[in-house]
Motif scaffolding. Structure first.
Motif, PDB file in Angstrom:
ATOM      1  N   ILE A 134      -3.004 -48.886 -27.185  1.00 37.57           N
ATOM      2  CA  ILE A 134      -3.012 -48.596 -28.620  1.00 37.57           C
ATOM      3  C   ILE A 134      -4.337 -47.955 -29.016  1.00 37.57           C
ATOM      4  O   ILE A 134      -4.377 -46.994 -29.795  1.00 37.57           O
ATOM      5  CB  ILE A 134      -2.756 -49.882 -29.414  1.00 37.57           C
ATOM      6  N   GLU A 135      -5.437 -48.479 -28.466  1.00 32.10           N
ATOM      7  CA  GLU A 135      -6.744 -47.888 -28.748  1.00 32.10           C
ATOM      8  C   GLU A 135      -6.787 -46.429 -28.300  1.00 32.10           C
ATOM      9  O   GLU A 135      -7.283 -45.551 -29.020  1.00 32.10           O
ATOM     10  CB  GLU A 135      -7.840 -48.692 -28.039  1.00 32.10           C
ATOM     11  N   ALA A 136      -6.252 -46.170 -27.119  1.00 30.19           N
ATOM     12  CA  ALA A 136      -6.246 -44.799 -26.605  1.00 30.19           C
ATOM     13  C   ALA A 136      -5.392 -43.894 -27.483  1.00 30.19           C
ATOM     14  O   ALA A 136      -5.790 -42.752 -27.793  1.00 30.19           O
ATOM     15  CB  ALA A 136      -5.729 -44.799 -25.164  1.00 30.19           C
ATOM     16  N   ALA A 137      -4.232 -44.375 -27.912  1.00 32.14           N
ATOM     17  CA  ALA A 137      -3.371 -43.569 -28.776  1.00 32.14           C
ATOM     18  C   ALA A 137      -4.046 -43.255 -30.097  1.00 32.14           C
ATOM     19  O   ALA A 137      -3.902 -42.150 -30.637  1.00 32.14           O
ATOM     20  CB  ALA A 137      -2.046 -44.307 -29.007  1.00 32.14           C
ATOM     21  N   ALA A 193       7.697 -47.673 -29.473  1.00 33.39           N
ATOM     22  CA  ALA A 193       7.222 -47.512 -30.843  1.00 33.39           C
ATOM     23  C   ALA A 193       6.456 -46.207 -31.037  1.00 33.39           C
ATOM     24  O   ALA A 193       6.641 -45.514 -32.036  1.00 33.39           O
ATOM     25  CB  ALA A 193       6.317 -48.688 -31.214  1.00 33.39           C
ATOM     26  N   LEU A 194       5.595 -45.862 -30.084  1.00 32.21           N
ATOM     27  CA  LEU A 194       4.723 -44.702 -30.253  1.00 32.21           C
ATOM     28  C   LEU A 194       5.304 -43.418 -29.646  1.00 32.21           C
ATOM     29  O   LEU A 194       4.994 -42.324 -30.122  1.00 32.21           O
ATOM     30  CB  LEU A 194       3.357 -44.989 -29.623  1.00 32.21           C
ATOM     31  N   ASN A 195       6.088 -43.553 -28.586  1.00 30.43           N
ATOM     32  CA  ASN A 195       6.661 -42.390 -27.898  1.00 30.43           C
ATOM     33  C   ASN A 195       5.565 -41.377 -27.546  1.00 30.43           C
ATOM     34  O   ASN A 195       5.671 -40.187 -27.841  1.00 30.43           O
ATOM     35  CB  ASN A 195       7.739 -41.733 -28.776  1.00 30.43           C
ATOM     36  N   LYS A 212       1.137 -40.310 -35.284  1.00 28.77           N
ATOM     37  CA  LYS A 212       2.128 -40.482 -36.339  1.00 28.77           C
ATOM     38  C   LYS A 212       2.583 -41.937 -36.461  1.00 28.77           C
ATOM     39  O   LYS A 212       2.852 -42.435 -37.551  1.00 28.77           O
ATOM     40  CB  LYS A 212       3.326 -39.569 -36.063  1.00 28.77           C
ATOM     41  N   ASN A 213       2.678 -42.636 -35.343  1.00 33.43           N
ATOM     42  CA  ASN A 213       3.250 -43.991 -35.334  1.00 33.43           C
ATOM     43  C   ASN A 213       2.225 -45.102 -35.189  1.00 33.43           C
ATOM     44  O   ASN A 213       2.598 -46.282 -35.172  1.00 33.43           O
ATOM     45  CB  ASN A 213       4.272 -44.102 -34.198  1.00 33.43           C
ATOM     46  N   TRP A 216      -3.792 -53.617 -38.942  1.00 33.56           N
ATOM     47  CA  TRP A 216      -3.877 -55.011 -39.399  1.00 33.56           C
ATOM     48  C   TRP A 216      -3.065 -55.261 -40.669  1.00 33.56           C
ATOM     49  O   TRP A 216      -2.389 -56.296 -40.774  1.00 33.56           O
ATOM     50  CB  TRP A 216      -5.338 -55.415 -39.604  1.00 33.56           C
ATOM     51  N   PRO A 217      -3.081 -54.354 -41.663  1.00 33.04           N
ATOM     52  CA  PRO A 217      -2.234 -54.610 -42.842  1.00 33.04           C
ATOM     53  C   PRO A 217      -0.753 -54.736 -42.483  1.00 33.04           C
ATOM     54  O   PRO A 217      -0.046 -55.596 -43.025  1.00 33.04           O
ATOM     55  CB  PRO A 217      -2.499 -53.378 -43.724  1.00 33.04           C
ATOM     56  N   GLU A 218      -0.285 -53.890 -41.556  1.00 34.83           N
ATOM     57  CA  GLU A 218       1.114 -53.977 -41.141  1.00 34.83           C
ATOM     58  C   GLU A 218       1.384 -55.289 -40.413  1.00 34.83           C
ATOM     59  O   GLU A 218       2.416 -55.939 -40.611  1.00 34.83           O
ATOM     60  CB  GLU A 218       1.449 -52.787 -40.241  1.00 34.83           C
ATOM     61  N   HIS A 219       0.443 -55.676 -39.535  1.00 34.15           N
ATOM     62  CA  HIS A 219       0.580 -56.946 -38.810  1.00 34.15           C
ATOM     63  C   HIS A 219       0.657 -58.114 -39.788  1.00 34.15           C
ATOM     64  O   HIS A 219       1.532 -58.981 -39.676  1.00 34.15           O
ATOM     65  CB  HIS A 219      -0.618 -57.121 -37.870  1.00 34.15           C
TER      66      HIS A 219
END
Length: 1057
Positions: free
Chosen positions: A589-592, A612-614, A650-651, A657-660
């Motif tokens: 996730i950090e890399a994305a 999720a990220l594709n 985009k994803n 954190w707000p989404e989590h």
């Protein structure tokens, strides 16, 4: 393998490095123990894991045939035999593990069938068909990525009127808000960062007033002083979004609770005996904070925690006990799981189960995780794989049975007390505030020439230092960078990545490889597993001649990581995680977030992340060619690279954190909310508050002997001084008259109290709430028939005398008795011993299933009524009828009905206690075995043997004699630290729970000759539950005089943690 020369070479290397580590007495060599790198262990591991036992046997025969008189040949022969034996032992352990897993699968299927039949018995034919279809549907695995779209109402800004108090618990490691020492040791890692960031993020959500993160206070000189601060502010929210003041106690805080040795920093494996101390300390803080918050935002009523969230097994165990004491919902996040670790270690075949337990306290950890599953309303995981392949290993969770029970609950069909916690996938959040999302630009290499000496005159000092550290390894730093960032752990599979890179010429020509493998100074000082990986990496670089193509810097800081990602993105590189199994994959996730496409293992969390990220490709981590092909595809096809980069950006908000927190609060809100229902002022139904004041005054005079002493002004010191009151001094007489007039005033002036007899008023106000100290008698002295022994009566009388010898404290001290006997037998025993029941402020009966207050809730005929608040308090997950039926089947299997193991004890049973006589002790199942079978059927309870193993009683999950004491703390604010628990050397199977904690424990030796503890569990965990060095535990010899008991209690009263 070509001959045995390769084996001989390793054996010679082992001799050269020192073969003393392979001793005949220790064939099971621990290759992963903490400490310096040991070359001998490295070479032994290479032989054990990479050589077939037949090759080893042939080598041994060859050495025997060709040996000579030289000592070296003899040593080689002996060592070869030992390693061969080690290999065979490894295979034996692997075989035993396979047998154990097969047995477990068979038992799980049997239990599932049994549970399904029980659930279908009272259904109609149509509903039975539905149950069968549910089971068939549950058999088909269905993996779906967590979506925020659901039938639940999403948490939104309209919740801001709520004032929620949330508690998070993370006990081990070093926790602080700033300058976190991540990687300092194995306990201070990603979990520490996660819980701190979660606390901050939750405190910013609408409707959340305060978040407390509980951890351990450490005052050791080994660590920074900041870890000894009782409180640390993480965030504060003095105003809301509309500019309104929200209160001085709002925000997020780290609360450090002292437990265990104050001056020592302990690893998590050593914290287990002190968990009960933490629970009592945390309970005190929660009660105080609830009162403060009630005054600020609760309208004078306590603001109870909305949820208690435990992180890891130790915090889960604590959260379960706190949830039971407070009757509030519990949430659990496992982070890493004990059963999964045990499975992996057993598969390696290097250690036996006993050795693993000794090193990692793994059985205590698993027991804590099982208890956490019993209590938790919600279990939060990072991936679907964690649910199915890791939590699925536990007795307390079955994916298929959970789906059946959930479907029945939706239709309103009775589940007969069966329960499975709800598992939800909520990926960890990330703080993307420091990430600058850049649009694709043609000049992605713009900054690189300055690092390698460009001609534009740019200063290299403007470039991050870590860039220079990486690029000094590379001949051409402009080439796309393949980046791997992980510890040098064998499970991370770095060596396979290096082989894939080294054996793929097109990939070598097109890209560079950068390996960020933690920090190191000297490989010889590293742990065995990490050192062996690094040595193999260096060998492979040399083997494939990858100098100038592979970078592997020795050091980097946590703050350098974003710059490393940025460097890889500027070269249009790729991030790879080739781990054999990746539980989640936070680095992906950090890399994305930094614009890097990914190649990742198909085992574990990356599957959900990719869905999720594709933004990349998944590979089999064991397939070297597949890894090379995926990397080559991404770095060579620029359109694909740009598509993956854009998709990731985009994803990526799905992992913010707000989404989590929004998903987190939505799921928690769906739990069955519960909290204490009683009123704090405990008013009588028919008695006014003035009578309450009158009654309190009367009881103070009668029971605590109010004393007035006069210096220059009056002060209450605790007893009435008859000399002073009758001395004729006008000041003293005036004070006494004023007190007496206040006492009489309500009786004469209150019209609404006409006809109310004052002697009946105490029934609503137990004297217990005004006690400063409580002495609790828990002496399980029973004869072979389970009846109380005669000596127990004399011991109780002696303890009464001992407490009253301390005249200073006697007037503030109350008594309670806690027993497995029902209240009727308890009163019969007291009557036969000529002890007035009113001598006790509380009776805890039926192994903690009922609480009584003599003099309160009492009928005219003297019959006692159980505390109704306690009854509702412990009713959580209690299914009386279903439990009763299942226990009978388990304890009396088919074919043994003629000589049953147990028979129902109707007299000892009550609404929250199923009691049995134990008829055949040899057939009785141990508590851990019985609880396992009940858990597998979805039944949550607390079984125990008691009364000298003559009875078996099953009470609600959160009921016990120890938890009853905490209830008195919560209900009547009687501090646990002021409780003195008197026990024998042994007792019922809940004995261990009664010793540890913040209360004082006095062990009377030679009083209880035989208890029931032999029926507790197969593996002895006593040392992981009861602290061996606590100053709060003292002992005294049997037959002690009241004077000796009094002195022991005085000494204990001065003890502190």
């Amino acid at each position: 393998m070509a001959g045995n020369e390769w084996i001989n070479g390793y054996l010679e290397a082992i001799l050269d490095s020192g073969a003393a580590a392979i001793e005949e007495q220790k064939p099971m060599v621990d290759l992963r123990e903490r400490g310096h790198f040991n070359p001998t262990k490295y070479f032994v591991e290479e032989v054990v894991t990479g050589v077939d036992e037949t090759d080893l046997h042939r080598t041994w025969i060859k050495v025997v045939a060709t040996r000579n008189a030289r000592e070296r040949s003899s040593r080689l022969e002996n060592m070869c035999w030992r390693i061969w034996h080690l290999t065979r032992k490894k295979k034996q352990l692997e075989w035993e593990e396979l047998q154990r897993l097969a047995k477990r699968r068979w038992e799980r299927e049997l239990v599932r069938k049994d549970a399904t039949e029980d659930l279908a018995e009272d259904l109609s034919e149509g509903e039975k068909g539905d149950t069968v279809s549910e089971l068939i549907h549950a058999e088909t695995p269905r993996v779906s990525f967590h979506s925020n779209a659901s039938s639940l109402e999403l948490w939104s800004d309209d919740k801001k009127e709520k004032k929620l108090y949330i508690i998070l618990i993370s006990l081990h490691g070093l926790v602080r808000g700033e300058n976190m020492e991540l990687g300092r040791d194995s306990d201070t890692g990603g979990q520490v960062k996660y819980v701190v960031e979660l606390s901050r993020a939750l405190a910013k959500m609408p409707g959340v007033y305060r978040v407390d993160l509980f951890t351990r206070q450490v005052l050791s000189p080994e660590v920074d002083w900041s870890y000894g601060e009782p409180t640390e502010m993480l965030t504060t929210a003095s105003e809301d979004a509309d500019g309104n003041d929200v209160g001085e106690s709002s925000g997020a805080y780290i609360i450090r609770i002292p437990f265990g040795p104050r001056d020592k920093y302990l690893h998590k494996e050593l914290l287990w005996p002190y968990i009960q101390e933490f629970v009592d300390g945390a309970l005190a803080h929660i009660l105080n904070m609830s009162k403060v918050l009630g005054e600020q935002v609760g309208g004078g009523q306590p603001v109870w925690p909305y949820v208690i969230h435990g992180h890891y097994a130790d915090a889960g165990d604590s959260a379960a006990l706190l949830s039971g004491a407070l009757n509030v919902p519990m949430v659990l996040t496992g982070h890493s799981l004990g059963r999964n670790k045990l499975e992996q270690l057993l598969k390696q075949g290097r250690q036996s189960k006993e050795d693993i337990n000794s090193m990692y306290k793994i059985m205590r950890r698993i027991e804590a995780e099982e208890l956490s599953l019993d209590v938790a309303e919600l279990v939060i995981t990072s991936t679907q794989q964690e649910i199915e392949e890791q939590w699925g290993l536990y007795d307390g969770f079955d994916v298929k049975l959970e789906k059946i029970l959930r479907a029945r609950a939706r239709r309103g069909v009775n589940c007969h007390g069966r329960y499975m916690p709800r598992m939800v996938v909520i990926p960890p959040g990330m703080d993307f505030s420091s990430v600058v999302v850049q649009e694709d630009a043609s000049e992605v290499d713009g900054e690189l020439p300055t690092v390698i000496g460009g001609t534009d005159g740019s200063s290299p000092k403007a470039i991050p230092t870590i860039w220079s550290e990486v690029m000094r390894f590379l001949t051409n730093p402009h080439k796309p960078m393949i980046l791997a960032l992980s510890r040098p752990d064998p499970k991370k599979n770095i060596t396979t990545l290096l082989k894939a890179f080294g054996e793929c010429r097109p990939l070598r020509e097109l890209a560079n490889l950068t390996l960020i493998m933690g920090n190191r100074d000297d490989i010889d000082e590293m742990t065995g597993g990490n050192a062996s990986v690094l040595i193999t990496v260096l060998k492979l670089i040399d083997k494939y001649d990858l100098y100038g193509l592979v970078a592997y810097p020795k050091h980097h800081k946590q703050t350098d990581v974003p710059d490393i990602y940025r460097l890889a993105a500027k070269t249009k590189g790729v991030f790879i995680n080739p781990a054999l199994v990746e539980p989640f994959g936070l680095t992906l996730i950090e890399a994305a977030a930094h614009g890097l496409p990914m190649v990742a293992t198909k085992n574990g969390g990356p599957v959900d992340i990719q869905r999720a990220l594709n933004n990349g490709l998944l590979v089999d981590p064991h397939d070297q060619q597949a890894i090379a092909d995926a990397l080559l595809k991404l770095v060579s096809e620029k359109n694909l690279w740009h598509d993956c980069r854009r998709n990731g950006w985009k994803n990526i908000h799905l992992y913010s954190w707000p989404e989590h927190c929004r998903t987190y609060l939505t799921k928690v809100a769906a739990c069955r909310m519960r909290h204490p229902q009683w009123k704090t002022d405990t008013p009588g139904d028919e008695v006014s508050a003035e009578v309450s004041s009158l009654n309190d005054s009367l009881k103070d005079v009668h029971d605590m002997s109010l004393r007035l002493s006069v210096d220059d002004k009056a002060s209450l010191t605790g007893s009435l001084d008859p000399v002073a009151s009758s001395s004729g001094e006008p000041d003293v007489q005036d004070q006494v008259k004023r007190v007496l007039s206040k006492i009489k005033k309500p009786e004469t002036n209150s019209k609404e109290n006409e006809g109310v007899k004052l002697e009946n008023v105490p029934s609503k106000y137990p004297i217990l709430r005004r006690r400063h100290r409580l002495v609790v008698l828990i002496l399980d002295c029973y004869d072979s028939n389970g009846l109380p022994e005669k000596k127990m009566a004399q011991i109780i009388q002696d303890i009464f005398k001992a407490v009253r010898l301390d005249t200073q404290n006697a007037k503030f001290t109350g008594f309670a008795i806690s027993t497995a006997m029902p209240v009727s037998e308890t009163m019969e025993f007291l009557k036969s011993a000529k002890i007035q029941v009113n001598e006790f402020d509380a009776l805890i009966c039926g192994s903690g299933s009922e609480v009584y207050y003599p003099g309160t809730y009492t009928a005219e005929d003297g019959k006692l009524f159980a505390d109704p608040d306690y009854a509702s308090h412990i009713a959580f997950h209690w299914g009386y009828e279903g439990l009763k039926k299942t226990i009978w089947k388990l304890m009396n299997p088919e074919g043994e009905q003629k000589s049953p193991c147990v028979e129902e004890d109707v007299k000892s049973s009550n609404a929250h206690c199923v009691a049995y006589f134990v008829k055949e002790l040899s057939k009785a199942k141990k508590v851990d075995d019985l609880r396992q079978k009940l858990r597998m059927r979805g039944l949550r309870c607390h079984p125990m043997y008691c009364r000298n193993s003559t009875r078996m009683q099953v009470v609600p999950l959160l009921a016990s004699r120890a938890q009853a004491l905490r209830y008195l703390f919560v209900r009547w604010r009687l501090n646990v630290a002021n409780m003195f628990v008197i026990v024998g050397e042994t007792g019922d199977t809940d004995y261990e729970e009664l010793i540890a904690g913040a209360h004082k424990t006095l062990i009377m030796k030679e009083v209880v000759t035989k208890g029931s503890e032999a029926l507790l569990r197969t593996t002895d965990l006593r040392n992981d539950i009861v602290p061996s060095d606590s100053p709060l535990i003292a002992s005294i010899k049997g037959g002690a005089t009241p004077e000796e008991v009094s002195e022991a209690l005085k000494a204990l009263s001065k003890a502190s943690l």
